[in-house]
Design a protein around this motif. Structure first.
Motif, mmCIF file in Angstrom:
data_model
loop_
_atom_site.group_PDB
_atom_site.id
_atom_site.type_symbol
_atom_site.label_atom_id
_atom_site.label_comp_id
_atom_site.label_asym_id
_atom_site.label_seq_id
_atom_site.Cartn_x
_atom_site.Cartn_y
_atom_site.Cartn_z
ATOM 1 N N LEU A 182 0.984 -1.167 0.072
ATOM 2 C CA LEU A 182 0.155 0.484 -0.088
ATOM 3 C C LEU A 182 0.501 1.605 0.029
ATOM 4 C CD1 LEU A 182 -2.681 -0.733 1.923
ATOM 5 C CD2 LEU A 182 -2.801 -1.202 0.139
ATOM 6 N N PRO A 183 0.495 2.419 -0.518
ATOM 7 C CA PRO A 183 1.257 3.648 -0.584
ATOM 8 C C PRO A 183 2.159 3.936 1.122
ATOM 9 C CG PRO A 183 -0.845 4.512 -2.033
ATOM 10 C CD PRO A 183 -1.212 2.508 -0.876
ATOM 11 N N PRO A 184 2.724 4.294 1.056
ATOM 12 C CA PRO A 184 3.630 4.958 2.183
ATOM 13 C C PRO A 184 2.188 5.484 3.131
ATOM 14 C CG PRO A 184 5.262 5.379 0.318
ATOM 15 C CD PRO A 184 3.779 4.721 -0.190
ATOM 16 N N TYR A 185 2.415 6.250 2.783
ATOM 17 C CA TYR A 185 1.008 7.707 3.746
ATOM 18 C C TYR A 185 -0.146 6.609 4.806
ATOM 19 C CZ TYR A 185 -2.276 6.768 0.161
ATOM 20 O OH TYR A 185 -3.728 6.205 -0.349
ATOM 21 N N VAL A 186 -0.269 5.665 4.202
ATOM 22 C CA VAL A 186 -0.845 4.796 4.514
ATOM 23 C C VAL A 186 0.015 4.076 5.922
ATOM 24 C CG1 VAL A 186 -1.820 2.838 4.840
ATOM 25 C CG2 VAL A 186 -2.466 3.575 3.284
ATOM 26 N N SER A 187 1.521 3.543 6.260
ATOM 27 C CA SER A 187 1.941 3.309 7.073
ATOM 28 C C SER A 187 2.001 4.783 8.270
ATOM 29 C CB SER A 187 3.192 2.676 6.658
ATOM 30 O OG SER A 187 3.137 2.027 6.182
#
Length: 215
Positions: A182-187
Motif C-alpha cells: 500500500l502507499p507509504p502514507y498509510v503506514s
C-alpha cells in the motif's frame, strides 16, 4: 527477560551486524545512499565509512541500556518492571540490526524494496513494544514520557494502557500495508496515530483530573 539474557542476545546480534558490514564494505562505492524517504527513494548520501554509523549507534545503546537504570531518581527506577525494560532494549537492538541488514541488502543487491522492508520491521517492533507497554511504570527512559504522565501515576498508567493498544494496532496496520504494498502514507499515518494519540490523551486526561482535583 534479564540483563544477562539481554547481553547474551544483543552482543551476538551486534557482532553479526558488524561482520556483515565489514564483508560488504570493501565492495561499496566511495559515496553511498544513507537515507531513504517513505517511498524508498534515496534522498541522502555520505562517505562509504558511514555504513558503520548504525552499528556504532547500536553498540552505544547496548552500553547505555544497563547504565540508565542506575542513574534514575529513586521514584523513577526501573526495578519494578525490569523484565519489560530489558525486553524493550532487546527489541530496539533487533530493530537497529534489522535496519542495518536491510541497508546492506539494498547496497549489495539493489533489488529489495527498502521502503516496504523498513516499514515492515518498524511495524513488528511497534507490536512487540506495544504488547508490553502496559507493564511499564513511571520512568524517564521508556514509554510515553510527557509532562503529564511523569506528573501523575494515574495519567501514566491510563496513558500506557491506551498506548499499548494504539501501538499494537498501528504496528499491525503498518505490517499489513507493507506486505500488501500500500502507499507509504498509510503506514506513516498509522505510525503517527499509534504514537501521538496517547500523547494527546495524556494531556486531556491530566487536565480533566486537575479540574476535578485528583491529578
Amino acid at each position: 527477560m534479564t540483563k544477562k539474557r539481554f547481553l547474551w542476545w544483543s552482543i551476538p546480534v551486534l557482532v553479526l551486524v558488524l561482520t556483515a558490514t565489514a564483508l560488504v564494505y570493501r565492495d561499496l562505492p566511495d559515496i553511498i545512499p544513507i537515507h531513504w524517504n517513505a517511498a524508498g527513494e534515496a534522498n541522502g548520501y555520505g562517505a562509504r565509512i558511514t555504513i558503520f554509523l548504525l552499528p556504532l549507534i547500536t553498540g552505544l545503546m547496548m552500553l547505555l541500556w544497563p547504565v540508565l537504570p542506575t542513574v534514575s531518581p529513586d521514584k523513577f527506577r526501573v526495578e519494578g518492571f525490569s523484565d519489560t525494560w530489558w525486553f524493550g532494549g532487546l527489541v530496539m537492538v533487533a530493530l537497529l540490526a534489522y535496519v542495518q541488514g536491510v541497508q546492506l541488502a539494498v547496497l549489495a543487491h539493489g533489488a529489495l524494496d527498502i521502503g516496504r522492508a523498513l516499514l515492515g520491521g518498524i511495524g513488528i517492533a511497534f507490536v512487540l513494544l506495544g504488547n508490553v507497554l502496559g507493564k511499564v511504570k513511571r520512568n524517564f527512559w521508556l514509554g510515553v514520557r510527557t509532562p503529564w504522565t511523569l506528573a501523575s501515576d494515574r495519567v501514566w498508567y491510563s496513558t500506557h494502557r491506551l498506548a499499548g493498544k494504539t501501538m499494537v494496532t498501528g504496528g499491525l496496520v503498518v505490517l499489513a500495508a507493507a506486505l500488501a504494498g500500500l502507499p507509504p502514507y498509510v503506514s506513516t499515518a498509522a505510525l503517527l496515530a499509534g504514537a501521538l494519540v496517547p500523547v494527546v490523551y495524556s494531556l486531556v486526561y491530566y487536565k480533566r483530573l486537575e479540574r476535578a482535583g485528583g491529578a
